[in-house]
Design a protein around this motif. Structure first.
Motif, PDB file in Angstrom:
ATOM      1  N   SER A 265      39.278  49.210  46.021  1.00  0.00           N
ATOM      2  CA  SER A 265      40.643  49.658  45.785  1.00  0.00           C
ATOM      3  C   SER A 265      41.600  48.553  46.198  1.00  0.00           C
ATOM      4  CB  SER A 265      40.941  50.921  46.590  1.00  0.00           C
ATOM      5  OG  SER A 265      41.384  50.589  47.885  1.00  0.00           O
ATOM      6  N   THR A 266      42.885  48.789  45.989  1.00  0.00           N
ATOM      7  CA  THR A 266      43.888  47.822  46.435  1.00  0.00           C
ATOM      8  C   THR A 266      44.854  48.503  47.404  1.00  0.00           C
ATOM      9  OG1 THR A 266      45.102  48.362  44.419  1.00  0.00           O
ATOM     10  CG2 THR A 266      43.814  46.355  44.384  1.00  0.00           C
ATOM     11  N   THR A 267      44.463  49.689  47.906  1.00  0.00           N
ATOM     12  CA  THR A 267      45.359  50.453  48.782  1.00  0.00           C
ATOM     13  C   THR A 267      45.114  50.123  50.247  1.00  0.00           C
ATOM     14  OG1 THR A 267      45.377  52.225  47.163  1.00  0.00           O
ATOM     15  CG2 THR A 267      46.147  52.767  49.375  1.00  0.00           C
ATOM     16  N   MET A 313      47.262  41.252  54.160  1.00  0.00           N
ATOM     17  CA  MET A 313      47.703  42.136  53.081  1.00  0.00           C
ATOM     18  C   MET A 313      46.839  42.002  51.830  1.00  0.00           C
ATOM     19  SD  MET A 313      50.222  44.329  52.625  1.00  0.00           S
ATOM     20  CE  MET A 313      51.257  45.078  51.357  1.00  0.00           C
ATOM     21  N   VAL A 314      45.919  41.030  51.805  1.00  0.00           N
ATOM     22  CA  VAL A 314      45.232  40.705  50.553  1.00  0.00           C
ATOM     23  C   VAL A 314      43.864  41.395  50.449  1.00  0.00           C
ATOM     24  CG1 VAL A 314      44.397  38.831  49.086  1.00  0.00           C
ATOM     25  CG2 VAL A 314      46.400  38.480  50.545  1.00  0.00           C
ATOM     26  N   PRO A 315      43.674  42.231  49.403  1.00  0.00           N
ATOM     27  CA  PRO A 315      42.372  42.867  49.213  1.00  0.00           C
ATOM     28  C   PRO A 315      41.391  41.910  48.539  1.00  0.00           C
ATOM     29  CG  PRO A 315      43.879  43.609  47.509  1.00  0.00           C
ATOM     30  CD  PRO A 315      44.658  42.689  48.408  1.00  0.00           C
ATOM     31  N   PRO A 316      40.076  42.136  48.663  1.00  0.00           N
ATOM     32  CA  PRO A 316      39.077  41.208  48.115  1.00  0.00           C
ATOM     33  C   PRO A 316      39.195  40.976  46.610  1.00  0.00           C
ATOM     34  CG  PRO A 316      38.040  42.782  49.595  1.00  0.00           C
ATOM     35  CD  PRO A 316      39.458  43.229  49.420  1.00  0.00           C
ATOM     36  N   THR A 317      39.858  41.880  45.867  1.00  0.00           N
ATOM     37  CA  THR A 317      39.966  41.679  44.411  1.00  0.00           C
ATOM     38  C   THR A 317      41.079  40.707  44.021  1.00  0.00           C
ATOM     39  OG1 THR A 317      41.161  43.766  44.476  1.00  0.00           O
ATOM     40  CG2 THR A 317      38.955  43.802  43.519  1.00  0.00           C
ATOM     41  N   ASP A 318      41.979  40.383  44.941  1.00  0.00           N
ATOM     42  CA  ASP A 318      43.022  39.395  44.624  1.00  0.00           C
ATOM     43  C   ASP A 318      42.407  38.000  44.667  1.00  0.00           C
ATOM     44  OD1 ASP A 318      44.834  41.413  44.433  1.00  0.00           O
ATOM     45  OD2 ASP A 318      46.083  40.807  46.137  1.00  0.00           O
ATOM     46  N   GLU A 404      51.062  53.528  53.229  1.00  0.00           N
ATOM     47  CA  GLU A 404      50.005  52.946  52.408  1.00  0.00           C
ATOM     48  C   GLU A 404      50.661  52.181  51.269  1.00  0.00           C
ATOM     49  OE1 GLU A 404      50.929  56.030  52.105  1.00  0.00           O
ATOM     50  OE2 GLU A 404      50.586  56.790  50.098  1.00  0.00           O
ATOM     51  N   HIS A 405      50.166  50.964  51.011  1.00  0.00           N
ATOM     52  CA  HIS A 405      50.690  50.157  49.907  1.00  0.00           C
ATOM     53  C   HIS A 405      49.594  50.011  48.877  1.00  0.00           C
ATOM     54  CE1 HIS A 405      54.675  48.717  51.287  1.00  0.00           C
ATOM     55  NE2 HIS A 405      54.209  49.165  52.436  1.00  0.00           N
ATOM     56  N   VAL A 406      49.862  50.485  47.637  1.00  0.00           N
ATOM     57  CA  VAL A 406      48.763  50.659  46.686  1.00  0.00           C
ATOM     58  C   VAL A 406      48.524  49.490  45.739  1.00  0.00           C
ATOM     59  CG1 VAL A 406      48.967  53.170  46.680  1.00  0.00           C
ATOM     60  CG2 VAL A 406      50.234  51.836  45.004  1.00  0.00           C
ATOM     61  N   ASN A 407      49.516  48.626  45.516  1.00  0.00           N
ATOM     62  CA  ASN A 407      49.361  47.656  44.432  1.00  0.00           C
ATOM     63  C   ASN A 407      48.571  46.413  44.803  1.00  0.00           C
ATOM     64  OD1 ASN A 407      50.605  49.175  42.492  1.00  0.00           O
ATOM     65  ND2 ASN A 407      52.645  48.417  43.017  1.00  0.00           N
ATOM     66  N   ASP A 408      47.992  45.788  43.792  1.00  0.00           N
ATOM     67  CA  ASP A 408      47.326  44.515  44.021  1.00  0.00           C
ATOM     68  C   ASP A 408      48.392  43.411  44.078  1.00  0.00           C
ATOM     69  OD1 ASP A 408      46.287  43.384  40.695  1.00  0.00           O
ATOM     70  OD2 ASP A 408      48.085  44.455  41.324  1.00  0.00           O
ATOM     71  N   ARG A 409      48.015  42.243  44.537  1.00  0.00           N
ATOM     72  CA  ARG A 409      48.881  41.054  44.562  1.00  0.00           C
ATOM     73  C   ARG A 409      50.250  41.298  45.207  1.00  0.00           C
ATOM     74  NH1 ARG A 409      47.606  37.723  38.974  1.00  0.00           N
ATOM     75  NH2 ARG A 409      45.423  38.306  38.809  1.00  0.00           N
ATOM     76  N   ASP A 410      50.302  42.202  46.187  1.00  0.00           N
ATOM     77  CA  ASP A 410      51.615  42.503  46.770  1.00  0.00           C
ATOM     78  C   ASP A 410      51.879  41.767  48.082  1.00  0.00           C
ATOM     79  OD1 ASP A 410      49.800  43.959  48.213  1.00  0.00           O
ATOM     80  OD2 ASP A 410      50.714  45.913  47.845  1.00  0.00           O
ATOM     81  N   VAL A 411      51.049  40.754  48.388  1.00  0.00           N
ATOM     82  CA  VAL A 411      51.293  39.933  49.574  1.00  0.00           C
ATOM     83  C   VAL A 411      52.644  39.213  49.447  1.00  0.00           C
ATOM     84  CG1 VAL A 411      50.097  37.884  48.671  1.00  0.00           C
ATOM     85  CG2 VAL A 411      50.267  38.235  51.149  1.00  0.00           C
ATOM     86  N   VAL A 412      53.107  39.038  48.197  1.00  0.00           N
ATOM     87  CA  VAL A 412      54.359  38.301  47.964  1.00  0.00           C
ATOM     88  C   VAL A 412      55.570  38.975  48.611  1.00  0.00           C
ATOM     89  CG1 VAL A 412      53.544  37.231  45.829  1.00  0.00           C
ATOM     90  CG2 VAL A 412      54.718  39.443  45.735  1.00  0.00           C
TER      91      VAL A 412
END
Lengths: 497, 320
Positions: A265-267, A313-318, A404-412
């Protein structure tokens, strides 16, 4: 009054039960004419993703009813969808996109470049509530030299431009009120939305690509996970898009009638400080709090064996993921040293604004007991999601909060000093901006890795854990997405044997 | 009677207006903003302003109230802030579930409680009379939610006889399917409701049994059953009718809990979602309609009591 009356009463109740139990209608059908019933906890608020439809409308409509020029696959890759091809100028400021031929909207109108232009403009409009509005800041001009070509001119490079376009639904310019109706190009049309209950999609016969592998998809909405579980156990639904907690899994694990799939997930569950105000404007205090929390124990108490620990903040899929879980280790002794260093040897007290829905209250109590061990007192203030939005997000009237922050690539977001958590590091802001204007993906990746490392070193927030994304399905259905990135749920490949 | 009816109708209208004002003001006192449900956690200040303008939460309260009141006078409940759908249509669609649920449960509870209550009173010295009284006492203490969960476990999960929740997509197109979905919720409400109603019926029956007029009738040679039917029922009905009115209203309001246990898309779930999303238009719509229902039921119960008991017709107070 005689005893038989009692018998009559019992008989009446039994008759009602029996009448109710009269078998419902069941029909067998061809596999490709099946109806797939999907259980979800995320009902759309309305049907438009630029007018606040929320997570639910993304789940039901993205890729199913509406399509973008590009598509974010379940593996996180960006692929052309309604775009046939694109040409990017050498300076990276002009994108010439050729549209796929022979695409029709559900209303029968042919897709043209004017629809694409209008759809992007709807995201940019003054009344747009699209979460993606700010990412299209660089668009200076949209031109339509012919029916099949759209030319985007940017004011500065934007390496995520095509990725961002995957969030824009291409809508018929002549469609009516899109909060209550739809007119997209996807493999399904909306049949009916019964609020509070179901949203039904029917296969669209005029679809330009491969037809959906099922005739009908019914999203069935629940407000509580137990009812959703019961519906799967009794065969009223075929699968659950997203499991909320490990207790929900006990009945399905090891049962051959069901398949449990854990995707990525990206959450992310965050303890977000208000970095503008004392004591959390002090990096040592933030790091002390981080090191006082045993995130591993927290994750297992909330999720059992599921979920992942993250150090930023970065999930493994980013693309810019790296394992940073060691940067702020669980170490109460270190925590106390850092507190003394920051002038809080005797600890301090702060209020934690906690959203009232799961898992936040349980997380808050866990943090309260952990932080007490290093002398920090946590006062839990439970608030509704709505209050959170006003108090924390809009008014910045908080010391620390859970979210909870759900989106991918949201480290920005850490590059935006005006964001609600108030992290302000000019170096990071510059890297984020440079990364967006990078000429190659490698350059973008290495800059965002630096951002990643810096926010972890600064303990900008505490990234407690990454939610697991778990789909549970009856074993006679297959072809469903397991990752569901950003709440997408493509239904067109699901088949029932 | 005509004067009384007019006075009662005026009282009803005033109550409704007061309720409207209270509902409106209380909702506005809640922290938060209905615009929030439309926004994401990366909204810009411009987007926040646009959302507030859309739902009208940027206007003065007096103006918001005037707009709503003007709509109501045209029998228009307005549009949902969040989904843009007509509140009136949505309320009507959901009443098609909540009303049958309430009335069926009420009817079943009435039949059961009359039988149980009268039996428990008349046979107070027999083992099953005592047993029934005991069950009624127990039933009052059990939460509706728990009864629902138990019934789902038995009839849906273990026996697979009935759906565990939900309502057919085709609504009432196929009445037997719709009734199947309502069976467990109806029984759930009826069990809890008949427990409390039985106690009232039993108490009323015991009052009648100990009364002078019944003894007189028995002395005149009537059997106990004849005397009860001829004189007792009317006397006993008066307090029971008042309780019935209250119970019927309670059932409608209790539907909120039952609908959430059984995932029924009725008025209750509309109210809960409305509260969650801060959708004032939806919340106000549901509350005005249910307030009207409760007031009408109270009105009807009053009239029925007067029809049963001539002594009440001459009483001065019209606003009991």
């Amino acid at each position: 009054m005689r005893r038989p009356l009692l018998a009559v009463t019992a008989a009446a109740a039994a008759a009602l039960l029996l009448a109710g139990c009269a078998a419902g209608s069941g029909t067998t059908e061809n596999a490709d004419d099946a109806t797939i019933v999907i259980g979800s906890l995320y009902e759309p608020q309305n049907l438009s993703n630029t007018q606040g439809g929320g997570q639910g409308v993304t789940e039901a409509f993205n890729g199913n009813v509406y399509e973008g020029l590009y598509k974010l696959t379940d593996d996180g890759e960006v692929q052309p969808l309604l775009a046939e091809s694109e040409e990017v100028s050498d300076d990276g400021l002009t994108y010439t996109i050729t549209l796929r031929e022979g695409v029709e909207f559900h209303s029968g109108k042919k897709l043209t470049s004017a629809d694409v232009k209008a759809s992007v403009e709807a995201v940019l409009a003054d009344d747009s509530k699209s979460a993606r509005k700010s990412s299209f800041g660089p668009i200076a001009d949209i031109a339509t030299p012919d029916e099949n070509t759209v030319v985007f001119t940017l004011s500065q490079r934007s390496i995520s431009f095509l990725y961002n376009l995957s969030y824009v639904w291409i809508v018929n310019t002549e469609a009516g009120d899109l909060t209550t109706t739809e007119d997209g190009t996807g493999p399904y049309t909306l049949d009916e939305w019964k609020q509070g209950s179901t949203l039904t999609l029917k296969r669209f016969d005029g679809y330009w690509g491969s037809a959906a592998k099922n005739a009908e998809v019914v999203f069935t909405y629940f407000t509580d996970a137990t009812a959703e579980n019961n519906a799967l156990l009794t065969g009223e639904i075929d699968l659950i898009t997203s499991i909320q907690g490990p207790d929900q899994l006990a009945q399905f694990d090891g049962n051959s009638d069901y398949v449990v799939s854990e995707g990525t997930s990206t959450t992310k569950e965050l303890l977000a400080f208000n970095d503008r105000v004392a004591p959390f404007d002090n990096v040592d205090v933030r790091k002390a709090v981080y090191s006082a929390i045993d995130t591993k124990k927290l994750l297992s108490s909330i999720w059992g064996d599921y979920g992942t620990l993250i150090g930023s903040m970065v999930p493994p899929t980013d693309p810019w993921y790296e394992d940073l879980t060691g940067v702020n280790p669980y170490d109460p002794a270190l925590s106390k040293t850092l507190l003394a260093q920051a002038g809080y040897a005797d600890g301090f007290t702060f209020t934690l604004d906690t959203p009232s829905y799961d898992p936040h209250p349980a997380v808050a109590e866990f943090l309260q007991s952990q932080l007490a061990e290093v002398g920090i007192t946590v006062e839990i203030n439970t608030i509704s999601a709505d209050e959170w939005y006003t108090k924390v997000f809009k008014d910045r009237d908080f010391t620390a909060t859970l979210q909870e922050h759900v989106n991918d690539r949201d480290v920005v977001w850490y590059g935006n000093p005006d964001f609600y958590w108030g992290y302000n590091n000019p170096q990071v802001t510059q890297w984020v901006s440079e990364a967006e204007q990078a000429t190659t993906v490698d350059e973008q990746t290495s800059l965002l890795k630096q951002v990643n490392e810096q926010i972890a070193a600064d303990a900008a927030s505490v990234w407690l854990y990454l939610y697991p994304q778990i789909v549970v399905a009856s074993s006679d259905v297959s072809g469903y997405p397991v990752n569901g990135l950003n709440s997408q749920f493509f239904a067109y490949d699901i088949v029932k044997s | 009677m005509v004067v009384y009816l007019l006075r009662r109708a005026a009282f009803l209208a005033v109550s409704l207006v007061v309720a409207m004002v209270v509902i409106f003001v209380l909702l506005r006192l809640l922290p938060g903003d209905p615009a929030n449900a439309l926004l994401s956690v990366d909204a810009t200040p411009e987007q926040i302003a646009a959302a507030r303008a859309q739902v009208g939460s940027d206007q003065p309260l007096v103006q918001q109230f005037a707009t709503w009141a003007a709509q109501l006078l045209r029998f228009d409940l307005g549009e949902s802030y969040i989904s843009s759908r007509s509140v009136g249509d949505e309320v009507a669609a959901r009443l098609a579930i909540t009303l049958p649920l309430t009335l069926l449960a009420f009817g079943l509870a009435l039949v059961v409680s009359l039988i149980v209550g009268i039996t428990a009173a008349v046979k107070a010295d027999r083992w099953y009379g005592i047993l029934l009284s005991g069950f009624a006492q127990l039933g009052v203490a059990v939460p509706v939610f728990w009864v629902g969960v138990i019934l789902v476990w038995i009839f849906a999960l273990q026996l697979g006889l009935l759906p565990s929740g939900g309502f057919p997509r085709q609504d009432w197109e196929n009445p037997s399917d719709a009734l199947r979905s309502l069976t467990l919720p109806v029984i759930t409400i009826a069990i809890v409701m008949s427990a409390s109603l039985s106690r009232y019926v039993r108490a009323a029956t015991l009052d009648v049994l100990g009364s002078d007029y019944l003894r007189t009738a028995r002395a005149g040679g009537a059997s106990r059953a004849e005397a009860l039917l001829r004189h007792g029922v009317r006397n006993g009905a008066v307090p029971v009718v008042a309780v019935l009115g209250i119970e019927l209203s309670t059932t409608l309001l209790g539907a909120v809990v039952v609908e959430s246990v059984f995932t029924l898309p009725g008025l209750g779930s509309m109210l809960l979602t409305g509260i969650e999303q801060h959708d004032f238009a939806n919340i106000q719509g549901v509350l005005v309609v249910s307030t009207l229902f409760v007031l009408l039921v109270g009105f009807a119960a009053d009239v029925v009591q007067r029809l049963i008991d001539p002594r009440l017709r001459t009483s001065v107070s019209g606003n009991r």
